[in-house]
Design an enzyme around this catalytic site. Structure first.
Site, PDB file in Angstrom:
ATOM      1  CE  LYS A 208      -3.583   2.302   2.679  1.00 32.48           C
ATOM      2  NZ  LYS A 208      -4.531   2.237   3.793  1.00 32.48           N
ATOM      3  CD  GLU A 214       9.119  -5.851   7.462  1.00 36.03           C
ATOM      4  OE1 GLU A 214       8.761  -4.795   6.867  1.00 36.03           O
ATOM      5  OE2 GLU A 214       8.958  -6.030   8.680  1.00 36.03           O
ATOM      6  N   GLY A 269      -5.015  -1.796   4.913  1.00 32.98           N
ATOM      7  CA  GLY A 269      -4.174  -2.907   4.481  1.00 32.98           C
ATOM      8  C   GLY A 269      -4.836  -4.257   4.713  1.00 32.98           C
ATOM      9  NE  ARG A 270      -6.830  -3.856  10.794  1.00 29.00           N
ATOM     10  CZ  ARG A 270      -6.172  -2.732  10.955  1.00 29.00           C
ATOM     11  NH1 ARG A 270      -5.000  -2.557  10.382  1.00 29.00           N
ATOM     12  NH2 ARG A 270      -6.679  -1.751  11.693  1.00 29.00           N
ATOM     13  CD  GLU A 355      -2.184  -4.589  11.330  1.00 26.09           C
ATOM     14  OE1 GLU A 355      -1.037  -5.060  11.426  1.00 26.09           O
ATOM     15  OE2 GLU A 355      -2.666  -4.246  10.238  1.00 26.09           O
ATOM     16  CG  HIS A 386      -5.067 -36.191  16.718  1.00 25.78           C
ATOM     17  ND1 HIS A 386      -5.215 -37.417  17.321  1.00 25.78           N
ATOM     18  CD2 HIS A 386      -6.056 -36.093  15.809  1.00 25.78           C
ATOM     19  CE1 HIS A 386      -6.233 -38.050  16.777  1.00 25.78           C
ATOM     20  NE2 HIS A 386      -6.762 -37.266  15.861  1.00 25.78           N
ATOM     21  CE  LYS A 509       5.169  -1.193   9.678  1.00 30.35           C
ATOM     22  NZ  LYS A 509       4.261  -0.497   8.780  1.00 30.35           N
TER      23      LYS A 509
HETATM   24  O1  F6P Z   1       1.645  -4.432   9.846  1.00 30.75           O
HETATM   25  C1  F6P Z   1       1.402  -3.096   9.620  1.00 30.75           C
HETATM   26  C2  F6P Z   1       0.968  -2.820   8.228  1.00 30.75           C
HETATM   27  O2  F6P Z   1       0.863  -1.454   8.070  1.00 30.75           O
HETATM   28  C3  F6P Z   1      -0.329  -3.520   7.870  1.00 30.75           C
HETATM   29  O3  F6P Z   1      -1.447  -2.873   8.292  1.00 30.75           O
HETATM   30  C4  F6P Z   1      -0.204  -3.652   6.398  1.00 30.75           C
HETATM   31  O4  F6P Z   1      -1.113  -4.578   5.933  1.00 30.75           O
HETATM   32  C5  F6P Z   1       1.239  -4.057   6.279  1.00 30.75           C
HETATM   33  O5  F6P Z   1       1.903  -3.317   7.284  1.00 30.75           O
HETATM   34  C6  F6P Z   1       1.864  -3.849   4.939  1.00 30.75           C
HETATM   35  O6  F6P Z   1       1.909  -2.507   4.570  1.00 30.75           O
HETATM   36  P1  F6P Z   1       2.133  -2.083   3.071  1.00 30.75           P
HETATM   37  O7  F6P Z   1       1.028  -2.662   2.255  1.00 30.75           O
HETATM   38  O8  F6P Z   1       2.112  -0.581   3.079  1.00 30.75           O
HETATM   39  O9  F6P Z   1       3.469  -2.611   2.627  1.00 30.75           O
END
Ligand code: F6P
Length: 546
Positions: A208, A214, A269-270, A355, A386, A509
């Protein structure tokens, strides 16, 4: 929608009093008192049948919970969400994932602009692109057909498509190799590409913000992998596309923005996998399957928006969660699918729920003095039986659970579909055993030695909702996800928190970015760190020979 402190409302007090009066209510008694309970406490919503008879509630409980929802203005907040009001109040944003699945001719306005045409324009571009990949018309730098797709993203830019790809595998193009890379551990990317051919591999960088460390780290490494293979910058345009709200950062990264699929800041995002974030899924599933899934989402949206409280499934599930979290002190909620294909379903729900509702200040910035979101956990039910079901049956904690199953075996299982009855027998048996247990009299009647009777007795009264659908289809998946999205919404509205921000993940972060330089050679000053972190960093440096 703040109408005073939650736990000072008369409706809250009424629930607390009712809870005390009910005391140790027993499901055996509730079922004995009302032979119709099994069907009376059920709902059919679209393709989903919800059995909620095995909950520690009476008609009065449900009425009082609905009164609480009314007092909190849940319906008004729901309408504000669908209307495009900026209910994400800490980020001043509209919350309009529902617009992502609105039919082409509907109108949903944000700041006076109808966003539905934009949504469908992107869906159409995605469909055209997906068709080009699936047909082999889009080729890599050397003219070869794309056969491996690697989605690089994390959190909401990974979990949705990764989960849905697993769920709907039976409907996907099995000729395409799909990978979902999220972890900044290089092992994740390595395992995705180690057997792949750069000439036939397409990377979809999904972010987003397009600033998530990462994702950008993995995408940079992937780009280098492509450049190493072809030694030509022009290869990037054939092997990379982006999904983002941030065209500037996409261009800066080196991806042509004509190869970018857009979404908007009013999509959290979620809540984003039915936006362009679902591109990898659409390629695997085909545009028709993706649209069928969106229709499923929309059907549940419409149900949530229009169904009366007594028949409103997301409201019901949200309120049952409130009952256990706030009036039974349940700390966790298990989601236990009886479908191998739903193996990542609960992991997806963890972000959606935790979240969203892992918050401790209310709308006015005051710490809450009531419990908010539970820990959500679980894996496919038969495996769980199990492993950890023992604790659900006989542990000291109350763990409400959702059991999810399908009448028909998944498509394409051939002779292996014969095992389905046994799978489903397990689901039904677990719901029964959790609810009704086994009394000491029943155990004693089996001529068990007296000293063993307590150990073999199951108290029961472990509440479950069973969600049963005929078939696991793209539409049913959409209905299920929207059901949980709106359940989470209901709970956030009642707890008076912002379910749409995620400030809690920001600190980690920032600190990771600060610590990273201290790990590398020549930059070993750890004096600004606390003594514990400094010792760990120094040990790590020593072990890496720095
Ligand atoms: O984990 C935090 C967050 O901001 C989430 O809400 C989001 O889904 C994820 O990081 C990834 O963010 P982006 O889509 O901006 O890379």
């Amino acid at each position: 929608m703040s109408q005073g402190r939650l736990n000072q409302l008369p409706e809250w007090a009424a629930l607390a009093k009712h809870r005390a009066e009910l005391g140790e209510v027993h499901l055996r008694d509730l079922f004995a008192e009302d032979p119709e309970r099994g069907t009376k406490y059920s709902l059919q919503v679209g393709d989903l049948y919800l059995d909620y008879g095995k909950h520690l509630v009476t008609g009065e409980t449900l009425g009082l919970l609905r009164d609480l929802a009314a007092a909190r203005g849940v319906a008004q907040l729901r309408d504000a969400m669908f209307h495009g009001d900026k209910i994400n109040f800490t980020e001043h944003r509209a919350v309009l994932h529902t617009a992502l699945r609105a039919p082409r001719d509907s109108v949903v306005e944000v700041d006076g602009e109808n966003v539905v045409p934009k949504v469908h324009a992107v869906l159409d571009r995605m469909a055209a692109f997906a068709d080009r990949i699936r047909s082999g018309e889009w080729t890599g730098f050397t003219g070869e057909r794309i056969t491996t797709i690697v989605n690089i993203g994390i959190g909401g830019s990974d979990l949705g498509p990764a989960m849905a790809y697993e769920v709907l595998r039976g409907y996907t193009d099995r000729g395409l190799e799909m990978h979902f890379v999220s972890n900044v551990d290089g092992a994740d990317l390595y395992e995705a590409v180690r057997a792949a051919d750069p000439a036939t591999t397409l990377f979809i960088v999904s972010s987003k913000t397009f600033t998530t460390i990462e994702t950008i780290t993995n995408a940079t490494a992937a780009r280098q992998w492509i450049l190493d293979a072809f030694g030509d910058d022009a290869a990037v345009a054939k092997h990379f596309v982006a999904v983002s709200t941030n065209a500037g950062e996409v261009a800066k990264f080196g991806i042509d923005t004509t190869n970018m699929f857009e979404f908007w800041d009013w999509v959290g995002g979620r809540y984003s996998y039915d936006s362009a974030i679902g591109l990898s899924l659409m390629i695997a599933l085909g545009p028709d399957g993706f649209r069928e899934m969106l229709d499923g989402f929309h059907a549940m949206d419409e149900h949530f928006r229009t169904a009366p409280p007594e028949q409103n499934a997301p409201l019901l599930l949200g309120l049952l969660g409130i009952w256990y979290r706030n009036f039974h002190d349940a700390q966790t909620h298990a989601v236990l699918p009886y479908s191998h294909y739903l193996s990542r379903f609960t992991a997806y729900l963890q972000q959606l729920d935790m979240e969203s509702n892992g918050k401790y200040v209310d709308h006015d910035g005051r710490p809450v003095d009531w419990q908010t979101g539970p820990v959500v956990w679980g894996t496919p039910g038969t495996n769980g039986q199990h492993a950890y079901y023992q604790l659900i049956h006989q542990g000291t904690m109350l763990i409400p659970a959702d059991l999810i199953g399908f009448a028909q075996p998944a498509p394409g299982l051939g002779v292996f579909a014969d095992q389905h009855d046994l799978l489903m027998a397990n689901l039904f048996a677990q719901g029964q055993a959790l609810a009704f247990g086994k009394t000491s009299e029943e155990v004693a009647a089996e001529e068990v030695p007296a000293e063993e009777v307590p150990h073999r007795t199951f108290r029961g009264d472990r509440p479950t909702t069973t969600i049963l659908a005929d078939k696991l289809t793209p539409s049913v998946l959409g209905q299920l996800i929207a059901l949980y999205e709106h359940k989470v919404f209901v709970q956030g509205a009642i707890w008076d928190i912002d379910s749409f921000d995620q400030w809690g993940v920001e600190l980690g972060k920032v600190l990771a970015k600060r610590i990273e330089p201290a790990l590398t050679a020549g930059a070993g000053d750890t004096s600004a760190l606390d003594s514990s972190t400094a010792a760990l960093v120094n040990r790590y440096r020593a072990q890496r020979g720095r």
